[in-house]
Design an enzyme around this catalytic site. Sequence first.
Site, PDB file in Angstrom:
ATOM      1  N   THR A   9       0.884  -1.187   0.109  1.00 19.47           N
ATOM      2  CA  THR A   9       0.136   0.193  -0.097  1.00 19.47           C
ATOM      3  C   THR A   9       0.932   1.234  -0.130  1.00 19.47           C
ATOM      4  OG1 THR A   9      -1.843  -1.150   1.266  1.00 19.47           O
ATOM      5  CG2 THR A   9      -1.688   1.132   1.314  1.00 19.47           C
ATOM      6  N   LYS A  52      -7.584   1.608  -2.782  1.00 20.17           N
ATOM      7  CA  LYS A  52      -7.198   1.271  -1.347  1.00 20.17           C
ATOM      8  C   LYS A  52      -7.010   2.356  -0.438  1.00 20.17           C
ATOM      9  CE  LYS A  52      -4.898  -0.931   1.834  1.00 20.17           C
ATOM     10  NZ  LYS A  52      -5.333  -2.323   2.411  1.00 20.17           N
ATOM     11  N   LYS A  86       0.289   5.028   8.403  1.00 17.99           N
ATOM     12  CA  LYS A  86       1.057   5.068   7.042  1.00 17.99           C
ATOM     13  C   LYS A  86      -0.059   5.319   6.003  1.00 17.99           C
ATOM     14  CE  LYS A  86       1.910   1.153   4.840  1.00 17.99           C
ATOM     15  NZ  LYS A  86       1.502   1.099   3.574  1.00 17.99           N
TER      16      LYS A  86
HETATM   17  P1  NAP Z   1       5.476  -6.345   7.583  1.00 14.22           P
HETATM   18  O1  NAP Z   1       5.525  -7.522   8.349  1.00 14.22           O
HETATM   19  O2  NAP Z   1       6.170  -5.284   8.483  1.00 14.22           O
HETATM   20  O3  NAP Z   1       6.769  -6.994   6.391  1.00 14.22           O
HETATM   21  C1  NAP Z   1       7.425  -6.010   5.680  1.00 14.22           C
HETATM   22  C2  NAP Z   1       8.017  -6.703   4.640  1.00 14.22           C
HETATM   23  O4  NAP Z   1       8.955  -5.581   3.757  1.00 14.22           O
HETATM   24  C3  NAP Z   1       9.325  -7.344   5.108  1.00 14.22           C
HETATM   25  O5  NAP Z   1       9.621  -8.590   4.362  1.00 14.22           O
HETATM   26  C4  NAP Z   1      10.414  -6.186   5.291  1.00 14.22           C
HETATM   27  O6  NAP Z   1      11.724  -6.908   5.040  1.00 14.22           O
HETATM   28  C5  NAP Z   1      10.067  -5.837   3.956  1.00 14.22           C
HETATM   29  N1  NAP Z   1      10.774  -4.409   3.847  1.00 14.22           N
HETATM   30  C6  NAP Z   1      10.290  -3.098   4.388  1.00 14.22           C
HETATM   31  N2  NAP Z   1      11.081  -2.227   4.105  1.00 14.22           N
HETATM   32  C7  NAP Z   1      12.016  -2.566   3.233  1.00 14.22           C
HETATM   33  C8  NAP Z   1      12.975  -2.103   2.483  1.00 14.22           C
HETATM   34  N3  NAP Z   1      13.349  -0.789   2.668  1.00 14.22           N
HETATM   35  N4  NAP Z   1      13.989  -2.939   1.823  1.00 14.22           N
HETATM   36  C9  NAP Z   1      13.524  -4.083   1.778  1.00 14.22           C
HETATM   37  N5  NAP Z   1      12.530  -4.747   2.299  1.00 14.22           N
HETATM   38  C10 NAP Z   1      11.735  -3.975   3.264  1.00 14.22           C
HETATM   39  O7  NAP Z   1       4.269  -5.685   6.772  1.00 14.22           O
HETATM   40  P2  NAP Z   1       3.012  -6.639   5.825  1.00 14.22           P
HETATM   41  O8  NAP Z   1       1.976  -6.789   7.207  1.00 14.22           O
HETATM   42  O9  NAP Z   1       3.688  -7.991   5.356  1.00 14.22           O
HETATM   43  O10 NAP Z   1       2.738  -5.549   5.065  1.00 14.22           O
HETATM   44  C11 NAP Z   1       3.349  -5.340   4.069  1.00 14.22           C
HETATM   45  C12 NAP Z   1       2.337  -4.342   2.987  1.00 14.22           C
HETATM   46  O11 NAP Z   1       1.093  -4.949   2.990  1.00 14.22           O
HETATM   47  C13 NAP Z   1       2.223  -2.818   3.429  1.00 14.22           C
HETATM   48  O12 NAP Z   1       2.306  -2.044   2.467  1.00 14.22           O
HETATM   49  C14 NAP Z   1       0.980  -3.002   4.246  1.00 14.22           C
HETATM   50  O13 NAP Z   1       0.414  -1.701   4.158  1.00 14.22           O
HETATM   51  C15 NAP Z   1       0.257  -3.819   3.313  1.00 14.22           C
HETATM   52  N6  NAP Z   1      -0.991  -4.601   3.994  1.00 14.22           N
HETATM   53  C16 NAP Z   1      -0.773  -5.125   5.072  1.00 14.22           C
HETATM   54  C17 NAP Z   1      -2.004  -5.709   5.618  1.00 14.22           C
HETATM   55  C18 NAP Z   1      -1.712  -6.438   6.960  1.00 14.22           C
HETATM   56  O14 NAP Z   1      -2.861  -6.601   7.569  1.00 14.22           O
HETATM   57  N7  NAP Z   1      -0.527  -6.607   7.422  1.00 14.22           N
HETATM   58  C19 NAP Z   1      -3.206  -5.670   5.001  1.00 14.22           C
HETATM   59  C20 NAP Z   1      -3.079  -4.929   3.984  1.00 14.22           C
HETATM   60  C21 NAP Z   1      -2.311  -4.448   3.132  1.00 14.22           C
HETATM   61  P3  NAP Z   1      12.374  -7.587   6.695  1.00 14.22           P
HETATM   62  O15 NAP Z   1      12.066  -8.719   6.869  1.00 14.22           O
HETATM   63  O16 NAP Z   1      13.841  -7.367   6.394  1.00 14.22           O
HETATM   64  O17 NAP Z   1      11.928  -6.562   7.724  1.00 14.22           O
END
Ligand code: NAP
Length: 301
Positions: free
Chosen positions: A97, A172, A240
Site C-alpha cells: 500500500t 485502497k 501510514k
Molecule cells: P511487515 O510484516 O512489516 O513486512 C514488511 C516486509 O517488507 C518485510 O519482508 C520487510 O523486510 C520488507 N521491507 C520493508 N522495508 C524494506 C526495505 N526498505 N527494503 C527491503 N525490504 C523491506 O508488513 P506486512 O504486514 O507484510 O505489510 C506489507 C504491505 O502490505 C504494507 O504496504 C502494508 O500496508 C500492506 N498491507 C498489510 C496488511 C496487514 O494486515 N498486515 C493488510 C493490507 C495491506 P524485513 O523482513 O527485512 O523486515
Amino acid sequence: MTLRVGFIGLGIMGRSMWQHIYRAGFPVTVWNRTRSKVDEAVQLGAKPANSPKELAEKSDIIITIVGDTPDVLEVVEGENGVLKGARPGAIFIDMSTISPDTTRQIAAHAREKGVSMLDAPVSGGDVGARQGTLSIMVGGEAEVLEKALPVLEPMAKSIVHCGPIGAGQTVKACNQILCGLNLLGMVEAFAFAKKAGVDLEKMLEVTTQGAGGSWALSNYGPRIIKGDLAPGFSVRFQQKDLRIVLQEAERMNLPLLGTAVVQQLLRSVQALGGNEDGTHALIRVMEQLGQIEIVPKEKGC
Ligand code: NAP
C-alpha cells in the site's frame, strides 16, 4: 510456457502469499531484506535470490509487498533494484500500500525499460493472506492484468480492475478512509453506551445487525468487549495509510475533515504507547476524553 515468478517481501503478508502461487504450480524465486526469512521459504520450496536485481533477471512476473513508499522505491529503483535486472516484456506488480502518485512515476520508469507495471494493493489482512482470500484492487492495462491473472488468482477471493495505473492504490486509499471513519464511529458508540450505562454486548448485538453496522463493529467490537487490543491491523500501518490519503488529498486540494480527525486521534494512541496495538486501541482515546473505562488498564496501551 510456465511463468516464472519472483516474490519480494516475506513479512506478515508476503510469507503466506508466495506459497499460494507456488502451490498453484508456478516456480517462485524469493528475496527478502532479512535473509532468515528467505531460508524459511527455501525450506518450503522457493528458490533464493541474492538481490532484487538477480531475482528480476530470473522472473517473468515480479511481485513486491514491502512496507511504505520509500521501501518500494528502494527495492525497485535502487542500486540492486528490480528495474536493474528486469528484462523487456516482464511484468512488475506492486502489492504494497503506497502513494498512487509515486506508483505512476515508478510505472513510467518501468515502461522506459520495456517492463509493464500493475499496482495491486490488497485488503483482507494476515488472515486473507494465509487463506488465499485477499481482495485485490488493480490499476494498469487490461491486457497486462489478463497475463498476470493466473498468478494473482491463487491469492484472492476477489480481483477488481479499477482503472489505469494508480487506480488500485486510489481505491485502497478510499478503503482506508472508510476503515478510519468506521473505527471512529465504533469507539464513539462504545463510549456513549458506557457513559449511559447500557450493556455493551446488547448494544453490539443490535447495532451490528442494523444500518450503522460495519466490518469494524462486527470484528473489533467483540475484541473491545474482551479487552483484546492486539493487532489485526496495527496503528502504525493505519497511520501510514492515512498519511498517504491525506497527502493525495492535499495534492488534489480536497479537504477530508473526518479522515484528518481520525489521523490525529490515532496519533494520540501512538502518544499513549499504542503504535503496535490494533487500530481499535482508539478506544483508549475515547476513554480519556469521556473519563470512562471500557478496556481494563492492564490490556494494550
Ligand atoms: P511487515 O510484516 O512489516 O513486512 C514488511 C516486509 O517488507 C518485510 O519482508 C520487510 O523486510 C520488507 N521491507 C520493508 N522495508 C524494506 C526495505 N526498505 N527494503 C527491503 N525490504 C523491506 O508488513 P506486512 O504486514 O507484510 O505489510 C506489507 C504491505 O502490505 C504494507 O504496504 C502494508 O500496508 C500492506 N498491507 C498489510 C496488511 C496487514 O494486515 N498486515 C493488510 C493490507 C495491506 P524485513 O523482513 O527485512 O523486515
